[in-house]
Write an enzyme that holds these catalytic residues in place. Structure first.
Site, PDB file in Angstrom:
ATOM      1  N   GLU A   1      23.791  65.728  97.174  1.00  0.00           N
ATOM      2  CA  GLU A   1      23.073  66.896  96.659  1.00  0.00           C
ATOM      3  C   GLU A   1      21.716  67.044  97.315  1.00  0.00           C
ATOM      4  O   GLU A   1      21.278  68.159  97.624  1.00  0.00           O
ATOM      5  CB  GLU A   1      22.921  66.793  95.131  1.00  0.00           C
ATOM      6  CG  GLU A   1      24.221  66.805  94.355  1.00  0.00           C
ATOM      7  CD  GLU A   1      24.916  68.158  94.401  1.00  0.00           C
ATOM      8  OE1 GLU A   1      24.307  69.136  94.870  1.00  0.00           O
ATOM      9  OE2 GLU A   1      26.078  68.237  93.967  1.00  0.00           O
TER      10      GLU A   1
ATOM     11  N   ASP B   1      36.350  69.168  99.456  1.00  0.00           N
ATOM     12  CA  ASP B   1      36.145  70.522  99.976  1.00  0.00           C
ATOM     13  C   ASP B   1      35.270  70.623 101.222  1.00  0.00           C
ATOM     14  O   ASP B   1      35.713  71.043 102.289  1.00  0.00           O
ATOM     15  CB  ASP B   1      35.592  71.432  98.868  1.00  0.00           C
ATOM     16  CG  ASP B   1      34.401  70.819  98.126  1.00  0.00           C
ATOM     17  OD1 ASP B   1      33.984  69.705  98.479  1.00  0.00           O
ATOM     18  OD2 ASP B   1      33.887  71.460  97.200  1.00  0.00           O
TER      19      ASP B   1
ATOM     20  N   GLU C   1      36.238  76.411  85.377  1.00  0.00           N
ATOM     21  CA  GLU C   1      36.087  75.235  86.229  1.00  0.00           C
ATOM     22  C   GLU C   1      37.433  74.675  86.667  1.00  0.00           C
ATOM     23  O   GLU C   1      37.546  74.111  87.745  1.00  0.00           O
ATOM     24  CB  GLU C   1      35.299  74.153  85.492  1.00  0.00           C
ATOM     25  CG  GLU C   1      33.801  74.305  85.594  1.00  0.00           C
ATOM     26  CD  GLU C   1      33.283  74.182  87.018  1.00  0.00           C
ATOM     27  OE1 GLU C   1      32.782  73.103  87.388  1.00  0.00           O
ATOM     28  OE2 GLU C   1      33.375  75.169  87.779  1.00  0.00           O
TER      29      GLU C   1
ATOM     30  N   GLU D   1      31.196  80.171  95.142  1.00  0.00           N
ATOM     31  CA  GLU D   1      32.229  80.033  96.169  1.00  0.00           C
ATOM     32  C   GLU D   1      33.113  81.267  96.290  1.00  0.00           C
ATOM     33  O   GLU D   1      33.512  81.650  97.403  1.00  0.00           O
ATOM     34  CB  GLU D   1      33.089  78.794  95.900  1.00  0.00           C
ATOM     35  CG  GLU D   1      32.427  77.473  96.222  1.00  0.00           C
ATOM     36  CD  GLU D   1      31.438  77.038  95.158  1.00  0.00           C
ATOM     37  OE1 GLU D   1      30.639  76.122  95.445  1.00  0.00           O
ATOM     38  OE2 GLU D   1      31.446  77.619  94.045  1.00  0.00           O
TER      39      GLU D   1
END
Length: 928
Positions: A147, A294, A388, A406
């Site tokens: 992050e 991802d 989610e 996204e």
């Protein structure tokens, strides 16, 4: 992702080893060429409407960014319901999600390049000055390496990239002297100790002040990390090396990528979700394109685009071939086992895979991108936001939605690739839903439950870094942006890195290590972007023809494996037995079960899949026996329905899912615990009574307020500070007696949620709420009422509402700073590190303050009863209607067959598969 890149030129005449400047230019031209084909037969949205929507995005960003700066800065993030900043350690811990917070003004850094994209150059200059003046990167705090890299390091580099661009233009940032780059370099060195492992994979966390392993660091003992966590570093680290000339950053990131590539499963060419950073062993061996993996795939392709290294493209193409072979089941993308890729690892999908259609655009594979994007859009149209996680039959699996960008990202890239105005309408829907359901007085609040419309006190930094950037670019013309966006590539956090870095400080060896590990099929690699005349046939309705079969996919719930089942039907093969179709009274079904795992490898895979489906079906039915959460929506001034609290239901009283919602003003009961006859019946008469939990049973409280004339009740937890941050919602049970006499609705709020209403009463005196099964549309709540203009502006659909005109009713719009607060649910930019599912759990009948949970019933209802969707794989329209009719006949002839009776005949069979059952149960419990 950037619209630049994606191939080695637009024609076969471009040489394989073309200069990189040509690669970047021709890649951008590819998308322009594609656009020209689509617009030939499409009715475009007018420039005026696109400008109006672009201006609306600007206003929404100002609302979010302005409230962060006013109420939260210099804290990392804004808590939009309580109008204050989220400071690490001062709020209840949310687990791993808090590892993104490092006391470094995260939202401001993450928003820097967004300000420039949105033409807010003066605000950008002011923001850079604040970062240089206020931000400290030497804090004693443990943060996520992943992050911190994508948000903070990427934010600083993106800010630096656009700062030097503005300086070159000569109007802004003339004082700038690479200060953001120096901060980025400082942060880069602080992250390097995380790579001190034998494998070269970084530790998942690091202490900004003390690094790794030291006692004061409080980290360095972890053994596992996610694939995306270790594989999403190359863009930022390589850019830092290219900007500064310090090659060490790119070297470390490349080593991590090399190790992941080497450890891929060789027969399937897939990677798992989590890996041991010391041994390289896969810890979780399921593989997909969503959470945990991802951005690893994304960065392989983008590393090729940014750095021009062929090996990255070859690796990506090898993985992509495996994804399309095993994971892609159009329009679905389902996780599989890396060692048995024909076996699905789960029957649900997570929201992070919504980025994948955009990546497919960059790859040049448009058709599956259109299919998956359309499927996701149908889910959004059903729930307003993308949950989610959702099942293959499109039920909600995890209900929260932290305003993820996204899907907006993929929408932007599909529009860039196709020019199809359909995607402008999709973007318009996203804007409307954000304003209608997520906008609150102090920003935009994440959705706690898409089914009820309740909010979380959370506005993640990625919302400003990505969502507004993609939405604005979707509606903007080239002249609306002060620089050429085609000269940059987007990181996974949508930060902008210039493509000219590919020719700067090239001191890293570009040895092609791919061939050391595998022999590659040359046909797998496309060195040119696709010929648009082939990719997009001369049919302006081509995209529509792809989308049309998927328009009703969510409502029809036609499940996974459609193509594979169709093929098996055509070949005359019998479809495999599915858990939801199983009937213990059917001798043929019992015979099939006996063969599973014994006859052949195909039967073995069918057996494992059947057991997985049986476990998930059982789990789903247990959840369905419980009541879903309810909503408490504050509808009076100044909230106007914009604050929605998640409430626990009661197993007695009025069922809000079957009856009209209850609306009324709230009043506290006396005594507050509601355990005896009320002494203030006149105060609660015709109102919704507030009562405190404890000292007697819920049903007794309900009877006492009902006898006093209350029209509903809200029980507030007496455990101060309790919230669904740390505890799931639950059902209020009865007292073991007949509760049919209770006719009013009863809901439960934890202390933090309850304090929202109590604080509102103290500040505004008259507080009106709506008790319902889910949040109601604000337009319906406020119809016929005079409302402030800013409420109308935040809900475009209400602009045409008729407003009563009266001097007494006229009000001036005022800026609201709500004191409301809400609970934060564990999840973050990439829930590969953590996620929680908030399903209600029952309370014991006697709630004497401790309220022990009632375990779910051991009796599982008939899976054929109350089933909302068609049979998995066997009942899709257009093939084998006979099977459908047969299935319906069996259901009709056995309406009362209990699940208990069905399970007993196969107990001996289940015993043979204990190991598999345990494995699947572990998967079910795995957090994203």
């Amino acid at each position: 992702m950037s619209e630049a890149g994606g191939g080695r030129g637009c024609g076969s005449s471009v040489p394989q080893r073309a200069p990189w400047s040509l690669v970047a230019a021709t890649a951008a031209f590819c998308l322009v060429s594609a656009t020209s084909v689509w617009t030939a037969g499409a009715a475009p949205m007018s420039r005026e409407e696109r400008q109006k929507l672009g201006n609306q995005v600007l206003e929404m960003f100002d609302h979010a960014y302005g409230n962060y700066m006013e109420h939260a800065y210099p804290a990392d993030e804004l808590m939009p319901l309580t109008c204050r900043g989220r400071v690490r350690g001062q709020e209840p811990s949310r687990g791993d999600v808090d590892d993104a917070l490092g006391k470094f003004s995260l939202t401001l850094i993450d928003s820097l390049d967004t300000l420039v994209v949105l033409n807010k150059t003066k605000e950008f200059e002011d923001a850079v000055r604040k970062v240089l003046r206020d931000v400290n990167l030497d804090n004693d705090v443990v943060v996520s390496v992943f992050e911190t890299n994508i948000r903070v390091l990427g934010g600083l580099l993106g800010g630096h990239s656009l700062a030097i661009m503005l300086k070159e233009k000569g109007e802004y940032m003339q004082w700038y002297n690479d200060e953001l780059l120096q901060m980025a370099k400082q942060l880069g060195y602080k992250l390097l100790p995380a790579f001190n492992t034998t494998s070269g994979l970084p530790y998942p966390r690091i202490n900004l002040k003390f690094g790794i392993r030291k006692p004061e660091a409080r980290t360095g003992t972890e053994t596992d990390t996610c694939t995306a966590c270790a594989g999403t570093l190359i863009l930022e680290f390589a850019a830092l090396s290219r900007f500064t000339g310090a090659t060490i950053f790119e070297e470390y990131a490349r080593k991590a990528l090399d190790f992941l590539w080497e450890k891929r499963q060789r027969s399937s060419n897939l990677v798992g979700v989590t890996i041991n950073i010391h041994t390289g062993d896969w810890v979780r061996k399921d593989s997909g394109v969503g959470a945990g993996i991802d951005s690893y795939y994304e960065y392989l392709l983008k590393a090729y685009v940014l750095l021009g290294d062929d090996s990255f493209l070859e690796r990506f193409n090898t993985h992509y071939d495996a994804i399309m072979r095993y994971i892609s089941q159009p329009p679905l993308l389902l996780d599989v086992h890396i060692h048995k890729p024909m076996l699905n690892a789960r029957t649900w999908m997570d929201a992070l895979l919504a980025f994948f259609p955009g990546l497919q655009v960059l790859k040049g594979d448009i058709r599956p991108a259109i299919e998956t994007h359309e499927m996701l859009y149908q889910v959004i149209k059903k729930h307003n936001f993308l949950p989610e996680a959702f099942t293959t039959d499109f039920r909600v699996h995890w209900a929260q939605h932290p305003l993820r960008p996204e899907f907006a990202e993929s929408t932007y890239f599909l529009y860039k690739a196709t020019g199809d105005p359909y995607y402008l309408e999709v973007g318009k829907t996203l804007i409307e839903n954000l304003n209608k359901y997520a906008r609150v007085p102090c920003g935009f609040a994440a959705m706690k439950d898409v089914r009820t419309g309740s909010h979380e006190d959370r506005m993640d930094s990625f919302f400003l870094a990505e969502m507004f950037k993609y939405l604005y670019l979707l509606f903007a013309d080239k002249e609306d942006i002060i620089f050429d966006i085609e000269d940059y590539i987007f990181t996974t956090e949508a930060h902008l890195l210039p493509l000219w870095l590919s020719t700067t400080n090239q001191s890293i060896s570009k040895k092609n290590t791919t061939s050391e590990y595998t022999e590659l099929d040359d046909s797998n690699f496309d060195w040119t972007c696709p010929n648009t005349q082939i990719l997009f046939p001369n049919d302006p309705l081509y995209a529509q023809s792809i989308r049309e079969p998927l328009k009703n996919v969510v409502d029809k719930s036609c499940p996974r494996g459609i193509i594979r089942v169709e093929e098996s039907f055509r070949s005359g093969a019998k479809p495999p037995l599915r858990a939801r179709d199983f009937m213990a009274t059917n001798p043929e079904h019992l015979e099939i079960l006996k063969k599973m795992g014994a006859a052949s490898s195909i039967d073995a895979e069918d057996g494992l899949r059947f057991m997985q489906e049986m476990i998930e079906l059982s789990s789903q039915q247990q959840k369905e026996q419980q009541l879903p959460p309810r909503a408490v929506q504050i509808v009076s001034h100044p909230f106007f329905g914009r604050v929605v609290l998640t409430a626990g239901p009661a197993q007695f009283g009025l069922d809000l899912s079957k009856h009209k919602e209850t609306r009324g003003f709230v009043a506290s009961s006396k005594p507050y615990n509601g355990c005896s006859e009320l002494t203030n019946p006149e105060a609660v008469m015709g109102k919704i009574a507030l009562i405190q939990r404890g000292q007697c049973m819920f049903a007794e409280k309900a009877r006492n307020i009902q006898n006093a004339g209350a029209i509903g009740g809200i029980v507030i937890d007496d455990n101060e500070g309790s919230s669904s941050d740390t505890a799931p919602l639950f059902q209020m049970a009865g007292d073991g007696k007949d509760t049919d006499d209770i006719k009013i609705p009863m809901l439960f709020l934890f202390s933090k949620e309850g304090s929202i209403i109590l604080d509102a009463i103290r500040e505004y005196e008259e507080v009106e709420v709506l008790l319902s099964d889910k949040a109601k549309d604000r337009a319906a709540i406020l119809k016929g009422k005079m409302i402030p203009s800013y409420i109308i502006n935040s809900n475009p659909e209400m602009e045409n509402e008729e407003q009563p005109s009266s001097e007494n009713d006229s009000q001036s719009a005022e800026q609201i700073t709500s004191s409301s607060q809400e609970v934060d649910l564990v999840d973050q930019e990439s829930p590969e590190e953590s996620s929680l599912n908030s399903q209600p759990e029952s309370l014991s009948p006697a709630d004497m303050d401790n309220a022990a949970s009632v375990s779910p019933s051991e009796q599982i209802s008939n899976p054929m009863e109350n089933h909302e969707t068609t049979s998995l794989d066997g009942e899709c329209t257009d093939f084998d209607n006979q099977l459908q009719e047969q299935s319906e006949t069996e259901e009709d002839s056995n309406p009362n067959v209990s699940w208990d009776k069905k399970v007993q005949p196969i107990d001996s069979i289940l015993a043979d598969w204990n190991e598999d059952i345990e494995a699947f149960e572990m998967m079910e419990k795995d957090e994203l």
